[in-house]
Scaffold this active site. Structure first.
Site, short mmCIF file in Angstrom:
data_model
loop_
_atom_site.label_atom_id
_atom_site.label_comp_id
_atom_site.label_asym_id
_atom_site.label_seq_id
_atom_site.Cartn_x
_atom_site.Cartn_y
_atom_site.Cartn_z
N ALA A 65 8.74 13.71 8.67
CA ALA A 65 9.07 13.65 7.22
C ALA A 65 10.13 14.49 6.81
O ALA A 65 10.38 15.64 7.53
CB ALA A 65 7.60 13.81 6.43
N GLY A 104 5.97 12.42 11.29
CA GLY A 104 5.91 11.04 10.43
C GLY A 104 6.71 10.25 11.55
O GLY A 104 6.55 8.86 11.28
N GLU A 107 4.37 8.78 13.56
CA GLU A 107 3.39 8.16 12.94
C GLU A 107 3.84 6.74 12.72
O GLU A 107 3.41 5.72 12.50
CB GLU A 107 2.83 8.86 11.77
CG GLU A 107 2.15 9.96 12.10
CD GLU A 107 1.84 10.94 10.90
OE1 GLU A 107 2.83 11.63 10.45
OE2 GLU A 107 0.82 10.94 10.61
N GLU A 127 2.83 18.92 12.96
CA GLU A 127 2.49 19.13 11.70
C GLU A 127 1.64 20.82 11.48
O GLU A 127 1.90 21.48 10.42
CB GLU A 127 1.69 18.32 10.88
CG GLU A 127 2.71 16.99 10.32
CD GLU A 127 2.66 16.02 11.64
OE1 GLU A 127 2.29 16.14 12.65
OE2 GLU A 127 3.03 14.83 11.19
N1 3HC Z 1 12.96 17.70 7.68
C1 3HC Z 1 14.07 18.21 7.08
N2 3HC Z 1 15.07 18.85 7.95
C2 3HC Z 1 14.70 18.98 9.17
C3 3HC Z 1 13.63 18.58 9.74
C4 3HC Z 1 12.66 17.89 8.96
N3 3HC Z 1 11.55 17.16 9.24
N4 3HC Z 1 13.61 18.77 11.08
C5 3HC Z 1 14.66 19.62 11.23
N5 3HC Z 1 15.41 19.69 10.21
C6 3HC Z 1 16.79 20.26 9.97
C7 3HC Z 1 16.83 21.64 10.03
O1 3HC Z 1 16.40 22.61 9.20
C8 3HC Z 1 18.16 21.96 10.81
O2 3HC Z 1 18.93 22.25 9.42
P1 3HC Z 1 20.10 23.10 9.48
O3 3HC Z 1 21.18 22.26 10.41
O4 3HC Z 1 20.60 22.88 8.04
O5 3HC Z 1 19.81 24.25 9.65
C9 3HC Z 1 18.39 20.76 11.29
O6 3HC Z 1 17.50 19.78 10.96
C10 3HC Z 1 18.56 20.87 12.96
O7 3HC Z 1 17.21 21.42 13.16
P2 3HC Z 1 17.27 22.41 14.32
O8 3HC Z 1 18.13 23.58 14.38
O9 3HC Z 1 15.68 22.88 14.51
O10 3HC Z 1 17.63 21.42 15.86
P3 3HC Z 1 16.92 21.09 17.12
O11 3HC Z 1 17.73 20.17 17.82
O12 3HC Z 1 16.87 22.72 17.62
O13 3HC Z 1 15.63 20.95 17.03
C11 3HC Z 1 13.73 19.53 16.28
C12 3HC Z 1 15.24 19.57 16.53
C13 3HC Z 1 13.09 19.37 17.37
C14 3HC Z 1 13.60 18.06 15.48
C15 3HC Z 1 13.24 20.49 15.37
O14 3HC Z 1 14.14 20.68 14.25
C16 3HC Z 1 12.14 20.28 14.59
O15 3HC Z 1 11.06 20.60 15.37
N6 3HC Z 1 11.73 19.74 13.48
C17 3HC Z 1 10.69 19.77 12.75
C18 3HC Z 1 9.68 18.47 13.28
C19 3HC Z 1 8.51 18.40 12.33
O16 3HC Z 1 7.93 19.55 12.09
N7 3HC Z 1 8.10 17.36 12.10
C20 3HC Z 1 7.00 17.08 11.32
C21 3HC Z 1 7.53 16.92 9.79
S1 3HC Z 1 5.91 16.92 8.73
C22 3HC Z 1 5.56 15.29 8.69
O17 3HC Z 1 5.89 14.75 9.64
C23 3HC Z 1 4.33 15.10 7.58
C24 3HC Z 1 3.88 13.69 8.11
O18 3HC Z 1 2.91 13.69 8.98
C25 3HC Z 1 3.39 12.94 6.72
#
Ligand code: 3HC
Ligand code: NAI
Length: 691
Positions: A65, A104, A107, A127
């Site tokens: 998400a 997400g 998912e 998450e």
């Molecule tokens: N939403 C918004 N921005 C995000 C994001 C997300 N889910 N994931 C990454 N970004 C952004 C980062 O803030 C960063 O922004 P910036 O360049 O402005 O600083 C950019 O994307 C690149 O991220 P990374 O520097 O972390 O890049 P990497 O290549 O090192 O890693 C990744 C990529 C493995 C995808 C890592 O970013 C990550 O772990 N992201 C989070 C994944 C996550 O937690 N997903 C679950 C979200 S909650 C959800 O899905 C709820 C659902 O169940 C309803």
């Protein structure tokens, strides 16, 4: 054909290909959701189309998400509606995965009828790391594919699995050839069409759930086994309850239950804190005044001087990243001891199954020992980790100056000392930087990167990049006694020491910190690190409790006594000996003994830390409040769900923090005199987040 700004629609034979491209990570923003829904609608309305492929461009499949949308009014279609459309589609939907299908993103893939992935792809529900649970059906669908036990592990750990492991679990139906996802996915889609395969819906599966029904203790056992790890965190328990619901409720009710618990977590302070840390870690990598195109120097070979606690751990960090290291110590004994400890660490990791046995030799194979600094002449980076004494450090750097190649980075792991003074022992202070690792250096995520007044931009940029290569979080800080982390630790130490003289026991102080969420208390930590770190036997003059304990040979855990007593298994008990030292010392200082409650301990310690953080910000030693939070969460065990000292202070409200500091100053000491920055921010109606 364009669906919208981030989605395209093409038809290849009987297969519609909907491609999403929303850099950097294809997070499921409103535009992405609209793109998927729009593409699906076109595919369903197109009579020539018999299956649909959902694929992403750029570095990854949907990474989850869009976290930046949290807390804002929802924009249609919401994720669950898009999923419903996919799952109920009358033509098979195939998700084609590369990079990371996270949260997400996974998912969404779980509502496709089939999944294909390249071998390098990773699938996970992370998450929990954001204080959340998978809120788009992940807790209900994943157990239906992989079973309860695996789902509990995967969702509460948040750790992704490789595509190969995902295939084994049935999470992915097919592996594509690396680099050939689109073509292989098209072939797979055509097979689905030709073989008239059914529209498989994960929600309809019950086989894996039936297996778990015969194991009534599975949840109780899981809770018990992970109680320590989950202590203080709300999300893991909510996740377990949702997974329990898969056995107790029909799918749709389970989904509704998940949505309720998700909303609770999303609105809570723990998730806000953990999301703050997620973005703070990424923010820390951005540095004003150092342009993004600053050249990064190659780090192909590294030297580490000092094979003690830190040098050994630092060498392991590089070996783990596949970078050859030469470890130098002045004595053969110390060198061999250091190398033995490293091998022992690797072997213990292999015994626990966290590393392959053959990798032990591979890591040791790129690690060379030496007693001669001359062997470091071809290193791109040399990190000094000898005793914490300025004279010795300067001696080492002066010698290094004559040995290291001209473009080498010369780094020190000093905990407190002046980087500029160390650099002045060389003819190239611009090449000198602090790389402050934390113990155990191969495990702790923090790397404090200390810039001296002369340190060159490319050396700083390379060091920041290096942190990432080593799997660490780099935080750039200024050159001041103790930098950011240890200076705040010193503020905590001052209060903790004063509190035990006034009548609190070390156990009472430690209990307050443990209950707050630190993995251990202050005095436990001191005993573990060793009370003799930085203690100078010759200059010791019984002027503090710590000095007296050291003079008595009580250096902490390693000597079976410090602030606590320890048995041979390092089990801790309160120490009557240390307590007597404390009481005698207090009496000599004329400090009256009184009852001290938990609230006072907590306030004095936490507010002293916040005030010190504010001073560091004001002095420019820390460039952002969020950097301080990252330092304390990743380096010192500040509970992630409290977001770090500055986030915690913002949550209390800075006006309240200011009032509290003033009353602590009146009651106890001028150490609480509020930092001018706090006064300023309060008068402007701002918080640390705006500083
Ligand atoms: N939403 C918004 N921005 C995000 C994001 C997300 N889910 N994931 C990454 N970004 C952004 C980062 O803030 C960063 O922004 P910036 O360049 O402005 O600083 C950019 O994307 C690149 O991220 P990374 O520097 O972390 O890049 P990497 O290549 O090192 O890693 C990744 C990529 C493995 C995808 C890592 O970013 C990550 O772990 N992201 C989070 C994944 C996550 O937690 N997903 C679950 C979200 S909650 C959800 O899905 C709820 C659902 O169940 C309803
Ligand atoms: P240590 O005492 O375990 O190891 C120091 C090693 O340096 C010893 O093996 C010693 O033989 C070697 N040495 C001393 N002089 C030398 C010289 N001139 N040339 C080559 N080798 C020499 O010390 P530790 O704990 O590893 O600390 C090292 C540095 O790291 C210190 O500056 C310390 O402040 C810093 N540090 C320590 C942390 C900790 O938790 N122990 C955490 C972060 C930084």
């Amino acid at each position: 054909m364009k669906v919208n700004d981030v989605a395209t629609y093409e038809v290849e034979g009987a297969v519609a290909v909907v491609t999403l491209n929303s850099p950097p990570v294809n997070a499921l923003s409103a535009a992405v959701r609209q793109g998927i829904a729009g593409g699906l609608k076109m595919a369903l309305e197109d009579d020539a189309v018999r299956a649909m492929l959902l694929i992403c461009e750029g570095r990854t499949f949907f990474a989850g998400a869009d976290i930046t949308e949290f807390g804002k009014p929802p924009v249609e279609p919401v994720l669950r509606d898009v999923q419903l459309m996919l799952e109920n589609a009358t033509k098979p939907v195939i998700a084609a995965i590369h990079g990371t299908a996270l949260g997400g993103g996974l998912e969404i893939a779980l509502t496709a009828h089939y999944r294909i992935a390249v071998p390098s792809a990773k699938c996970g529900l992370p998450e929990v790391n954001l204080g959340l649970l998978p809120g788009a059906g992940g807790t209900q669908r994943l157990p239906r594919i992989v079973g309860i036990a695996k789902a509990l592990d995967l969702i509460t750990s948040g750790k992704p699995v490789s595509a190969k492991a995902a295939k084994k679990m049935g999470l992915v139906d097919e592996l594509a050839t690396e680099g050939n996802l689109r073509a292989d996915a098209l072939t797979f889609a055509n097979r689905v069409i030709d073989e008239n395969r059914p529209l498989l819906k994960v929600r309809d599966r019950t086989d894996k759930l039936s297996e778990a029904r015969g194991k009534p203790d599975i949840f109780a056992d899981f809770r018990k086994a992970h109680a320590r790890k989950f202590r203080g965190y709300k999300a893991p328990e909510s996740i377990i309850r949702c997974i329990e619901a898969t056995l107790e409720k029909p799918f749709d009710e389970g989904l509704a239950f998940e949505a309720t618990l998700f909303r609770e977590l999303q609105a809570g302070s723990q998730s806000a804190a953990q999301r703050h840390i997620f973005f703070a870690e990424r923010q820390a990598a951005k540095i004003d005044g150092i342009p993004a195109d600053t050249p990064i120097l190659p780090i192909r070979k590294v030297g580490v001087i000092g094979a003690g606690t830190m040098g050994g751990g630092i060498a392991m960090s590089f070996a783990n990243a596949g970078i050859p290291v030469t470890l130098v110590d002045s004595s053969e004994d110390a060198l061999f001891r250091g190398l033995r400890v490293i091998r022992g660490n690797y072997e213990a990791t292999a015994r626990k199954g966290r590393m392959k046995a053959e990798d032990v030799d591979a890591r040791m194979g790129i690690l060379t020992g030496s007693v001669s600094m001359e062997d470091l002449s071809d290193c791109d980076l040399i990190i000094e980790a000898v005793f914490e004494l300025m004279e010795i450090k300067k001696e080492v750097f002066a010698k290094l100056d004559g040995i290291a190649k001209p473009d080498a980075i010369l780094a020190t792991n000093t905990s407190y000392l002046d980087i500029d003074e160390i650099g002045s022992a060389t003819s190239r202070p611009a090449s000198v930087i602090g790389l402050h690792f934390f113990s155990p250096a191969h495990i702790m995520k923090l790397l404090e990167i200390v810039r001296g007044k002369n340190t060159r931009a490319d050396i700083i940029a390379t060091s920041m990049k290096l942190a990432k290569t080593l799997g660490k979080v780099g935080v750039l800080v200024g050159n001041a006694y103790g930098f950011v982390g240890n200076r705040i630790l010193a503020a905590r130490d001052a209060q903790a020491n004063r509190l035990i003289l006034e009548g609190a026991t070390p156990e009472a102080v430690d209990k307050v910190l443990y209950d707050f969420g630190f993995p251990m208390g202050h005095f436990q930590m001191r005993d573990l690190a060793g009370l003799d770190v930085g203690w100078n036997r010759e200059k010791s003059s019984s002027s503090t409790v710590r000095e007296i304990l050291n003079e008595m040979g009580r250096h902490g855990q390693k000597t079976v006594g410090g602030f606590y007593d320890y048995d041979e298994n390092r089990n801790r008990t309160p120490s009557p000996v240390a307590q007597k030292v404390i009481e005698d010392f207090a009496a000599k200082q004329g400090i009256a003994h009184r009852e001290i409650g938990e609230a006072e301990i907590r306030d004095r310690i936490l507010y002293a830390m916040v005030n010190e953080g504010a001073k560091l910000l004001d002095e420019g030693i820390a460039s952002r409040a969020s950097d301080i939070d990252v330092v304390w969460v990743t380096g010192y065990g500040w509970p992630q769900y409290e977001g770090g000292p500055m986030f915690w202070a913002d949550l209390q409200g800075l006006p309240q923090v200011l009032e509290k500091l003033k009353s602590l100053q009146d009651e106890y000491s001028d150490a609480f005199a509020p930092s001018p920055l706090i006064e300023r921010l309060v008068s402007e109606g701002k918080g640390f987040r705006d500083a």
